[in-house]
Scaffold this motif. Sequence first.
Motif: not given
Ligand code: 173
Length: 498
Positions: A131, A186, A215, A238, A270, A273, A304, A307-308, A311
């Motif tokens: 991560y 985060a 986060l 965020y 996001l 990755r 990530a 849990i995003s 946003i």
């Molecule tokens: O870069 C990241 O991983 C990040 O910014 C993020 C965004 C949302 C949830 C967790 C991390």
Amino acid sequence: MSSLVSGQVVAEHASRDSCWIIVHNKVYDVTDFLDEHPGGSKIILRYAGKDATEAYEPIHPPDAIQNNLPIEKHIGSVDPNTVAKVVKQATEEDKRRQALMDARPPLDEILNLHDFEAVAKAVLPAKAWAYYSSASDDEITIRENRAAFQRIWFRPRVLRDVTSVDWSMTILGCKSSLPIYISATALGKLGHPDGELNLTRAAAKHGVIQMIPTLASCSFDEIVDAAQPGQPLFLQLYVNRDREITKKYVQHAEKRGVKALFITVDAPQLGRREKDMRMKFVDDGAGAKVQEGQKDVKKDQGVARAISSFIDPSLSWKDIPWFRSITNMHIILKGVATPEDAILAYEAGCQGIVLSNHGGRQLDTSRSGVENLIDIVAALKTKGPWPNPNFSIFVDGGVRRASDVLKAIALGASAVGVGRGFLYAFSSYGQEGVERAIQILRDEFEMNMRLLGARTISEVVPEMVDASALRSHAGLTPPDNLYNTIYQPLGLASFKTK
Ligand code: 173
């Protein structure tokens, strides 16, 4: 939540039809929440009827479940004596990493920030490393962030009496012992049980400014409570689809003394990755028995992305006046990459921008912040006197050395953000690691400023660097995975065999 529930009763609710879990000695009925859980239902079902604290903790602020689950789903407190301990068998991999942890190099043998990265890679659980270290797509931008600094060369001045050199400064009106702030990263508890508090405590001791991530693994208030009175803190934001939540969060931060709001503008979605995504995928494949037909669309998205989902991708320039109306904090846009947007930020009344590509984690093959700096400074100079005390340009991405920082400052940056460098320092050695990282950077500033002939940060001027190669993207391109591992090499004319 007043009633006391026994562990045996909780254990009776261990299915998709009735799913209770324990977090921090509290019992929650998450049955109706299973399909809404941003990380998918599978991971919750793994802990159905059990204590989920250990899995919950690194990737949620402590109050997330209390704030998000309707009050009628808060069943009560659990009697801790009745809860069967979920004994996690240490795997061979766990044992290997623990042995490496025990054999870490002594801190005084850590000589630069790269050393922390090497130790972190060795000691972190594979998922945490995936991560933290991952970047988007082919990971070209993350490499470019380092390479760009290496294409800038110094033009040092000599014979300037550099007996005393001073690299302290102010950042957005706050005193800082370094021209560096700790940038937001985060999920700090994936790296160390104290998470972001390692940074807060080290920052307090050494006069460095920390940017609190939205986060974080620790809650916002835990972090602010751990700070010393008057310790300057910034906040990364965020923006939530529900603007009332964002408004409350921002105003609470201001009330608690946060000095500046860094609104992330480069992540409406996001980045992919892939290292992180593959890690999740592998884990799920080997994991719990899952019920047929389960709706679990997010299983291979990585931590990530999972849990995003809060946003808001609709965030736009039209929202900036609204932010101005809800807070008096400095407003900085984090993730600007072009002169066009830099001018828009300036004209919108922001107090600054961060030239950032999110540590290479968003749009791959974006240029580096330090490369963008040149055009952006030139564009802003057309708008008024420069440097402008009311508008700061920050840079982040790939910064590991004081020399990187000095290059960015020479080219017009006000200060520089370091994210992963400090993240790896606390992942490998906790708070002491962060303190050592700060000390290393201080030593590097002292030496580099003497050798550069700059006694103060204001003496670090554009003439001290040769950035003529910066725009050239030839040379240090990373190896092409597809070419090297999948494509077959071209053959040569074959000799006759007979
Ligand atoms: O870069 C990241 O991983 C990040 O910014 C993020 C965004 C949302 C949830 C967790 C991390």
